[in-house]
Design an enzyme around this catalytic site. Sequence first.
Site, PDB file in Angstrom:
ATOM      1  N   ASP B 138       0.841  -1.190   0.000  1.00 42.93           N
ATOM      2  CA  ASP B 138       0.000   0.000   0.000  1.00 42.93           C
ATOM      3  C   ASP B 138       0.882   1.248   0.000  1.00 42.93           C
ATOM      4  OD1 ASP B 138      -2.453   1.223  -0.143  1.00 42.93           O
ATOM      5  OD2 ASP B 138      -2.753   1.294   2.028  1.00 42.93           O
ATOM      6  N   TYR B 140       1.131   5.624  -0.466  1.00 38.39           N
ATOM      7  CA  TYR B 140       0.639   6.770   0.331  1.00 38.39           C
ATOM      8  C   TYR B 140       0.748   7.972  -0.594  1.00 38.39           C
ATOM      9  CZ  TYR B 140       0.460   9.174   4.991  1.00 38.39           C
ATOM     10  OH  TYR B 140       0.134   9.886   6.120  1.00 38.39           O
ATOM     11  N   HIS B 145      -3.850  13.779   1.234  1.00 39.38           N
ATOM     12  CA  HIS B 145      -4.145  12.874   2.358  1.00 39.38           C
ATOM     13  C   HIS B 145      -3.004  12.909   3.378  1.00 39.38           C
ATOM     14  CE1 HIS B 145      -5.469   9.329   4.570  1.00 39.38           C
ATOM     15  NE2 HIS B 145      -4.316   8.736   4.325  1.00 39.38           N
ATOM     16  N   ARG B 154       0.861  16.288  13.713  1.00 41.78           N
ATOM     17  CA  ARG B 154       1.946  17.269  13.810  1.00 41.78           C
ATOM     18  C   ARG B 154       1.493  18.562  13.142  1.00 41.78           C
ATOM     19  NH1 ARG B 154       3.662  12.569  11.706  1.00 41.78           N
ATOM     20  NH2 ARG B 154       3.324  13.482   9.661  1.00 41.78           N
ATOM     21  N   GLU B 210     -10.897   3.774   3.438  1.00 45.04           N
ATOM     22  CA  GLU B 210      -9.928   4.564   2.673  1.00 45.04           C
ATOM     23  C   GLU B 210     -10.219   4.363   1.194  1.00 45.04           C
ATOM     24  OE1 GLU B 210      -5.875   3.752   4.024  1.00 45.04           O
ATOM     25  OE2 GLU B 210      -6.112   5.361   5.500  1.00 45.04           O
ATOM     26  N   GLU B 212      -9.233   4.216  -2.314  1.00 48.99           N
ATOM     27  CA  GLU B 212      -7.976   3.998  -3.031  1.00 48.99           C
ATOM     28  C   GLU B 212      -8.226   3.393  -4.404  1.00 48.99           C
ATOM     29  OE1 GLU B 212      -4.836   2.056  -0.963  1.00 48.99           O
ATOM     30  OE2 GLU B 212      -5.360   2.902   1.004  1.00 48.99           O
ATOM     31  N   ASP B 244      -9.450   0.297   1.610  1.00 49.50           N
ATOM     32  CA  ASP B 244      -8.483  -0.220   2.581  1.00 49.50           C
ATOM     33  C   ASP B 244      -8.935   0.186   3.984  1.00 49.50           C
ATOM     34  OD1 ASP B 244      -6.083  -1.603   3.114  1.00 49.50           O
ATOM     35  OD2 ASP B 244      -5.080   0.303   3.518  1.00 49.50           O
ATOM     36  N   GLN B 251      -4.413   1.688  15.180  1.00 48.63           N
ATOM     37  CA  GLN B 251      -3.228   2.187  14.483  1.00 48.63           C
ATOM     38  C   GLN B 251      -2.431   3.156  15.355  1.00 48.63           C
ATOM     39  OE1 GLN B 251      -4.122   3.585  10.527  1.00 48.63           O
ATOM     40  NE2 GLN B 251      -2.073   4.451  10.197  1.00 48.63           N
ATOM     41  N   TYR B 255       1.435   1.683  15.878  1.00 42.33           N
ATOM     42  CA  TYR B 255       2.184   1.889  14.634  1.00 42.33           C
ATOM     43  C   TYR B 255       3.629   2.346  14.801  1.00 42.33           C
ATOM     44  CZ  TYR B 255       2.403   6.964  13.996  1.00 42.33           C
ATOM     45  OH  TYR B 255       2.701   8.307  14.102  1.00 42.33           O
TER      46      TYR B 255
END
Lengths: 442, 442
Positions: B138, B140, B145, B154, B210, B212, B244, B251, B255
Site C-alpha cells: 500500500d 501513500y 491525504h 503534527r 480509505e 484507493e 483499505d 493504528q 504503529y
Amino acid sequence: MTLLNETHDPSLRSWVDSANQEGCDFPIQNLPFAVFCRQDEENAMRGGVAIGDQVLDLAALQRLRPFIGLAAEALEAASQPYLNLLMSMGPSAWSALRLALSRALREGAEDAEAFAQCLVPMAEVRYDLPCVIGDYTDFYSSIHHATAVGKLFRPDNPLLPNYKWVPIGYHGRASSIDVSGQAFHRPQGQVKAPDAAEPSLAPSRRLDYELEMGILVGTGNELGAPISMTQAEDQIFGLCLLNDWSARDLQAWEYQPLGPFLAKSFASTISPWIVTLEALAPFRQAFTRPEGDPAPLPYLDSEHNRAQGALDIELECCLQTAGMAEQGLAPQQLARSNFRHSYWTPAQMVTHHSVNGCNLMPGDLLGTGTQSGPLPEEAGSLLELTQGGKQPLKLDNGEERLFLEDGDTVVMRGFCEAPGAVRIGFGEVRGTVLPARRREGE
Amino acid sequence: MTLLNETHDPSLRSWVDSANQEGCDFPIQNLPFAVFCRQDEENAMRGGVAIGDQVLDLAALQRLRPFIGLAAEALEAASQPYLNLLMSMGPSAWSALRLALSRALREGAEDAEAFAQCLVPMAEVRYDLPCVIGDYTDFYSSIHHATAVGKLFRPDNPLLPNYKWVPIGYHGRASSIDVSGQAFHRPQGQVKAPDAAEPSLAPSRRLDYELEMGILVGTGNELGAPISMTQAEDQIFGLCLLNDWSARDLQAWEYQPLGPFLAKSFASTISPWIVTLEALAPFRQAFTRPEGDPAPLPYLDSEHNRAQGALDIELECCLQTAGMAEQGLAPQQLARSNFRHSYWTPAQMVTHHSVNGCNLMPGDLLGTGTQSGPLPEEAGSLLELTQGGKQPLKLDNGEERLFLEDGDTVVMRGFCEAPGAVRIGFGEVRGTVLPARRREGE
C-alpha cells in the site's frame, strides 16, 4: 499443545548411523521437514525428513505405502513439492506422521532395508522453500534488540511506550524470501546523509543481517475468527532459522511514517529444515517477565504459556568474508543468542496477529524479529555489534566490518540442548551478498 | 506504454444494447476483466469481461475457439478461475485479446449470435478475487491525504521530509483481501486512550474506510532485476477500486516504530472489475508537480511519465447506514476525488517498488493510498472529513457519523471521462461493517 511422548525418548537410536553421533543436528528425536531434490534433478521437488546426514525421501517412502490411517494421509501430503497441505492438516496429523517416521527409522524397525532405499545423502541434494508463503509478518520480539536499536535513535527514550504491551510487528514481503544459499545483489535505493540537501539513488552502504527465528503457520484461521491463546500452539507447524537482511540507510530515510519497506524487501533467507513444535517439546521453558514489567493483557496470557511458552533455542551468527573463503577459513562466529530471551512467545505472536480477525494461512511465515540477548555480545545484527556502524568489528583474519561487504557470506545456526534430552539442531541458513547490479546506462 | 488504437474508437457500438447506453460503466471501449460464476454455481469460477449489463463468459467463449494466435492463447488464460496466467503474459497478449474481444462484441460482428450465448446477466452472477494476490503493498501517494493526516498528528510539520522524494509505501496483508460485497466483523485490538494508564482490548471505535485505487501487476520482474520507468507501464495489467479499511485507534497505539499492522489487516476490499491500462489510454494526463516542489529523482522520471503518466479517474465514496437501508434510501455521497491528484504515478510506484531488486509477481496488488483531493470535501477517509473524529458528519437522513457504525455499507465508484472519448467506469466496491464478534467467555 505438545507434550513429551515416545518420539522424544532420549534412548531412541536410529538404524541410520550418522543420526546417532554426538552433536548431530538431526537425531531421530528431531525429524524436521524440508522440500528437496537431488542436485541433478529438475522439477522434482518433494518433501523430505532429515535423519543424520541423510534425507529420507518422502515421495519414495510414500510409494512403499508403509503407514496407515492419518499417518498415511499426512505422508502423502508431505511428499508434495510444497508442505502447505501437510501444514493445513493440523497437529494430530503431524503427530501421527512423526510417530510413524520415528518408528520406521528406529533401530530394529521391521522394514529398515526397504526404507534405506529412500535415503539420499544431504551432500547430494538441493532445497527449495518448504511451502508457498502467502504472507510474511515480521515481529520485533526481542526487547534487547528493540532497546539497543532504540538507543541509537532516541538515547533518552529507547523503548517506545507500546513495546511492553503490544507484540509489535509489521507486514513483510513474501516474494523475495528464498531458501538457504540465497545470493542477492546489494540493493540500491534512496539514501540521504544527514548533511545532504537531497537524497540520491545509491547502493546501500549499511547492509546488515538480522538473526531471527521463523514460525511456520499450520492450519490457520478463518477471516474474522481470532485464535485464542489456548488454540495458538496448535496453529504452529514448526520453526526455522531466518536471516532478515536489512539495508539500514534505506530504512532510515524511508521508514517514517509507515515503517520499513524497501530496506527489507530485497531478500530474506530461511533454513530449509522446519523443526516441528512437537520436536521442540523438551526445550520449553517458563515464560517470565522482568520484575516490574506489566503482565500481558489477558488475551495474551495463559497458564500454559507462563509455564512453558518460551523455547530454549541457542542461536549463533557467523560471517565468512570473501577473503576468509580464499584463505580457506571457516565462518567466524560474531555472536550467540537464545530465543528464550524473546519478550513474546510464538503463541502470543499468533494470538495477537489474529486478534483483529486477520486470517493466518497454512505456510504463512512469522519472523520473530532479531533475537538479541541481554548482553552486548549477544546482538543479532551488525547495527548493534558496531554501535550503529561506529565501532568496527575486528575479524580474526585482520579484516574489519561495520556493515556487510560484497562477497560476505552470513551463516546462522540454531540448536537445542536440555538435561535429559537429546540435542537437536536446525541446520543452517546461509546467504551471500553479491555486488550491486549496474544500472542501465552505467 | 499503451497508445490509442481501434479499440478506443468512440464511434464503436456493441451488439449488446445495454453497452451503448449513456452513462454505462462498461461500453465496448472498456472491456474490463473479472472472475465470476452464476450465483447458483459452485466451484465454477472463470474469467469474464463486462459488456453493458452482461458478463461475457470467457470459458464459454473459449469453447467456441473464436480467436487464433496470441488472442487465443490469452483467451485460454483468461478463462481460468484466476487471471494470474493472463497477467503474466504481458501487454502484447492483453492487447491481442482486447482487440479480438472488441471485434467480437462490435455491431456487425460475424458470430454475434454464437457469442450472445456466452452472455450472463450481471444481476445473476457473483464474483471472486480476480487473481491470487501474492503480495499486497500500500502506497501513500496522495499528498493531500498525507498532509491532512499529518496535520492531525503534527500541526506545525504535517509533511515529513521524505514525502516529496520517496513514494512512501508499506507491505500490507494479502490474506484478508476480498472482493466487493465483503462483510467483516468490527475488529478488536489493543487501544489506549491518551489519559489511560494502560491499554485494553476492545472493538475499534474509530473504524474508517480509505478510498484507493488498486494496481494489479502483470508480468513482474525477477528478484534482483529492477524495473525502469520505461518498462514500468508494461508491468501493469490494470486498475481496480480498493477500500483499505482502517482502525484508527488500533493504528495510533501500535504503529510506532514499524508502521500499521493490525489496524489494516482485518479486511481490504477490491472491486471485481479490473480495467486494463490500455482501456485507460484516453484518460491520461500530464504528470506535473506544484511549482517549487523537487523533480523526481532520475530513476523515477521519464519523458513519457511527464507527458502522460497521470490518470484522470474520478472517484466517489458513498455511505449507506443500516438506517438508510431500512428507509429505502440509496447510499449518500460523502466525497468525490480524482486519481490525477496523486503525487506519484502508477509507473513511479512500480519502479520505486523494484529499485532495490524486489520482485513483483503477476497478480500482486499495489494500493495507491487514500486518494484525497486538494479540497477538504475531497477527502478519501472519515478521519479527514471529521477532522480526526471531532466534527460529526451530518447525513441527509439526520444521522451523524464520526467513524463507521455497525451496519454501515461503504460504496466506492470510479469512472473516466474525457473530450472525444467514451466514458468508462470501474463499477463499484462495496463492503459492510458487522458487529464485533463476542469473545470467548463473554
